[in-house]
Scaffold this motif. Sequence first.
Motif, PDB file in Angstrom:
ATOM      1  N   THR A 165     -43.302  30.887 -15.479  1.00  0.00           N
ATOM      2  CA  THR A 165     -43.004  30.883 -14.055  1.00  0.00           C
ATOM      3  C   THR A 165     -43.108  29.455 -13.555  1.00  0.00           C
ATOM      4  N   TYR A 166     -41.954  28.903 -13.227  1.00  0.00           N
ATOM      5  CA  TYR A 166     -41.874  27.563 -12.658  1.00  0.00           C
ATOM      6  C   TYR A 166     -41.982  27.678 -11.142  1.00  0.00           C
ATOM      7  N   ARG A 167     -42.666  26.763 -10.531  1.00  0.00           N
ATOM      8  CA  ARG A 167     -42.644  26.577  -9.085  1.00  0.00           C
ATOM      9  C   ARG A 167     -41.876  25.285  -8.833  1.00  0.00           C
ATOM     10  N   PHE A 168     -41.287  25.190  -7.672  1.00  0.00           N
ATOM     11  CA  PHE A 168     -40.550  23.977  -7.350  1.00  0.00           C
ATOM     12  C   PHE A 168     -40.597  23.698  -5.862  1.00  0.00           C
ATOM     13  N   ALA A 169     -40.376  22.430  -5.537  1.00  0.00           N
ATOM     14  CA  ALA A 169     -40.250  21.991  -4.153  1.00  0.00           C
ATOM     15  C   ALA A 169     -39.136  20.955  -4.104  1.00  0.00           C
ATOM     16  N   VAL A 170     -38.273  21.091  -3.125  1.00  0.00           N
ATOM     17  CA  VAL A 170     -37.224  20.107  -2.848  1.00  0.00           C
ATOM     18  C   VAL A 170     -37.749  19.275  -1.688  1.00  0.00           C
ATOM     19  N   VAL A 171     -37.991  17.985  -1.952  1.00  0.00           N
ATOM     20  CA  VAL A 171     -38.734  17.130  -1.030  1.00  0.00           C
ATOM     21  C   VAL A 171     -37.921  15.892  -0.694  1.00  0.00           C
ATOM     22  N   SER A 172     -38.056  15.410   0.534  1.00  0.00           N
ATOM     23  CA  SER A 172     -37.407  14.153   0.916  1.00  0.00           C
ATOM     24  C   SER A 172     -37.973  13.016   0.065  1.00  0.00           C
ATOM     25  N   LEU A 173     -37.190  11.965  -0.112  1.00  0.00           N
ATOM     26  CA  LEU A 173     -37.641  10.855  -0.952  1.00  0.00           C
ATOM     27  C   LEU A 173     -38.903  10.191  -0.426  1.00  0.00           C
ATOM     28  N   ASP A 174     -39.103  10.215   0.894  1.00  0.00           N
ATOM     29  CA  ASP A 174     -40.333   9.620   1.428  1.00  0.00           C
ATOM     30  C   ASP A 174     -41.542  10.541   1.263  1.00  0.00           C
ATOM     31  N   GLY A 175     -41.292  11.785   0.777  1.00  0.00           N
ATOM     32  CA  GLY A 175     -42.367  12.721   0.510  1.00  0.00           C
ATOM     33  C   GLY A 175     -42.905  13.447   1.727  1.00  0.00           C
ATOM     34  N   HIS A 176     -42.316  13.232   2.896  1.00  0.00           N
ATOM     35  CA  HIS A 176     -42.844  13.823   4.122  1.00  0.00           C
ATOM     36  C   HIS A 176     -42.272  15.185   4.479  1.00  0.00           C
ATOM     37  N   THR A 177     -41.100  15.516   3.936  1.00  0.00           N
ATOM     38  CA  THR A 177     -40.452  16.770   4.318  1.00  0.00           C
ATOM     39  C   THR A 177     -40.207  17.641   3.097  1.00  0.00           C
TER      40      THR A 177
ATOM     41  N   HIS B 273     -38.072  20.466   1.991  1.00  0.00           N
ATOM     42  CA  HIS B 273     -36.856  21.145   2.438  1.00  0.00           C
ATOM     43  C   HIS B 273     -36.803  22.590   1.965  1.00  0.00           C
ATOM     44  N   ALA B 274     -37.289  22.831   0.767  1.00  0.00           N
ATOM     45  CA  ALA B 274     -37.268  24.187   0.207  1.00  0.00           C
ATOM     46  C   ALA B 274     -38.331  24.263  -0.875  1.00  0.00           C
ATOM     47  N   GLU B 275     -38.766  25.491  -1.137  1.00  0.00           N
ATOM     48  CA  GLU B 275     -39.719  25.717  -2.213  1.00  0.00           C
ATOM     49  C   GLU B 275     -39.462  27.106  -2.771  1.00  0.00           C
ATOM     50  N   GLY B 276     -39.957  27.333  -3.975  1.00  0.00           N
ATOM     51  CA  GLY B 276     -39.744  28.648  -4.557  1.00  0.00           C
ATOM     52  C   GLY B 276     -40.255  28.730  -5.972  1.00  0.00           C
ATOM     53  N   HIS B 277     -39.761  29.741  -6.669  1.00  0.00           N
ATOM     54  CA  HIS B 277     -40.168  29.927  -8.060  1.00  0.00           C
ATOM     55  C   HIS B 277     -38.982  30.413  -8.883  1.00  0.00           C
ATOM     56  N   ARG B 278     -39.120  30.237 -10.180  1.00  0.00           N
ATOM     57  CA  ARG B 278     -38.091  30.618 -11.149  1.00  0.00           C
ATOM     58  C   ARG B 278     -38.807  31.146 -12.388  1.00  0.00           C
ATOM     59  N   VAL B 279     -38.508  32.366 -12.780  1.00  0.00           N
ATOM     60  CA  VAL B 279     -39.133  32.979 -13.955  1.00  0.00           C
ATOM     61  C   VAL B 279     -38.083  33.004 -15.066  1.00  0.00           C
ATOM     62  N   VAL B 280     -38.464  32.495 -16.236  1.00  0.00           N
ATOM     63  CA  VAL B 280     -37.568  32.507 -17.387  1.00  0.00           C
ATOM     64  C   VAL B 280     -38.222  33.252 -18.542  1.00  0.00           C
ATOM     65  N   ILE B 281     -37.376  33.831 -19.370  1.00  0.00           N
ATOM     66  CA  ILE B 281     -37.808  34.522 -20.577  1.00  0.00           C
ATOM     67  C   ILE B 281     -37.170  33.814 -21.759  1.00  0.00           C
ATOM     68  N   LYS B 282     -37.971  33.460 -22.758  1.00  0.00           N
ATOM     69  CA  LYS B 282     -37.429  32.868 -23.971  1.00  0.00           C
ATOM     70  C   LYS B 282     -36.802  33.979 -24.807  1.00  0.00           C
ATOM     71  N   ILE B 283     -35.602  33.728 -25.304  1.00  0.00           N
ATOM     72  CA  ILE B 283     -34.830  34.729 -26.029  1.00  0.00           C
ATOM     73  C   ILE B 283     -34.615  34.288 -27.473  1.00  0.00           C
ATOM     74  N   ASP B 284     -34.777  35.208 -28.404  1.00  0.00           N
ATOM     75  CA  ASP B 284     -34.418  34.971 -29.795  1.00  0.00           C
ATOM     76  C   ASP B 284     -32.910  35.166 -29.907  1.00  0.00           C
ATOM     77  N   LEU B 285     -32.195  34.127 -30.283  1.00  0.00           N
ATOM     78  CA  LEU B 285     -30.733  34.217 -30.336  1.00  0.00           C
ATOM     79  C   LEU B 285     -30.239  35.187 -31.403  1.00  0.00           C
ATOM     80  N   ALA B 286     -31.045  35.457 -32.411  1.00  0.00           N
ATOM     81  CA  ALA B 286     -30.613  36.363 -33.478  1.00  0.00           C
ATOM     82  C   ALA B 286     -30.546  37.814 -33.016  1.00  0.00           C
TER      83      ALA B 286
END
Length: 139
Positions: free
Chosen positions: A82-94, A96-109
Amino acid sequence: MHYDDLDAMGMLHNARYPVLVERAISDFWSRYGVTMRDGRPSHPDGAIAVREMSVSYLSPVRESGAVEIRIWVERLGNTSATYRFAVVSLDGHTVHAEGHRVVIKIDLADGRPSPWSPQYTAVVEKELTGRSSAPPDEA
């Protein structure tokens, strides 16, 4: 971000935020050799499926140019992350968005969930769980 990433209201289109996050995560892992080659992941840990993604839009981006994408892993399971993320202004003050992303590792076979490699786990524990990658209000 480019001019054509903005919507009719002059704001970054809501569908672009997940793309920016995906690119930031891909750029991070490419430094460790996890890329796509000939239409396939270059490393087994690159074979993932996104199970869930959620974005909360907090303050619109109203111009083209750069933003900072901060990523960190909130939870690392045997076959998921489970990744968390934040989209932030370059000056670090704002934030803009935040959230999460869940990934599952898959066996290609067989297309089933598969455990992360020790290398992946080590990178996550070293690089993506520290407070240095947390959003501005938690740093």
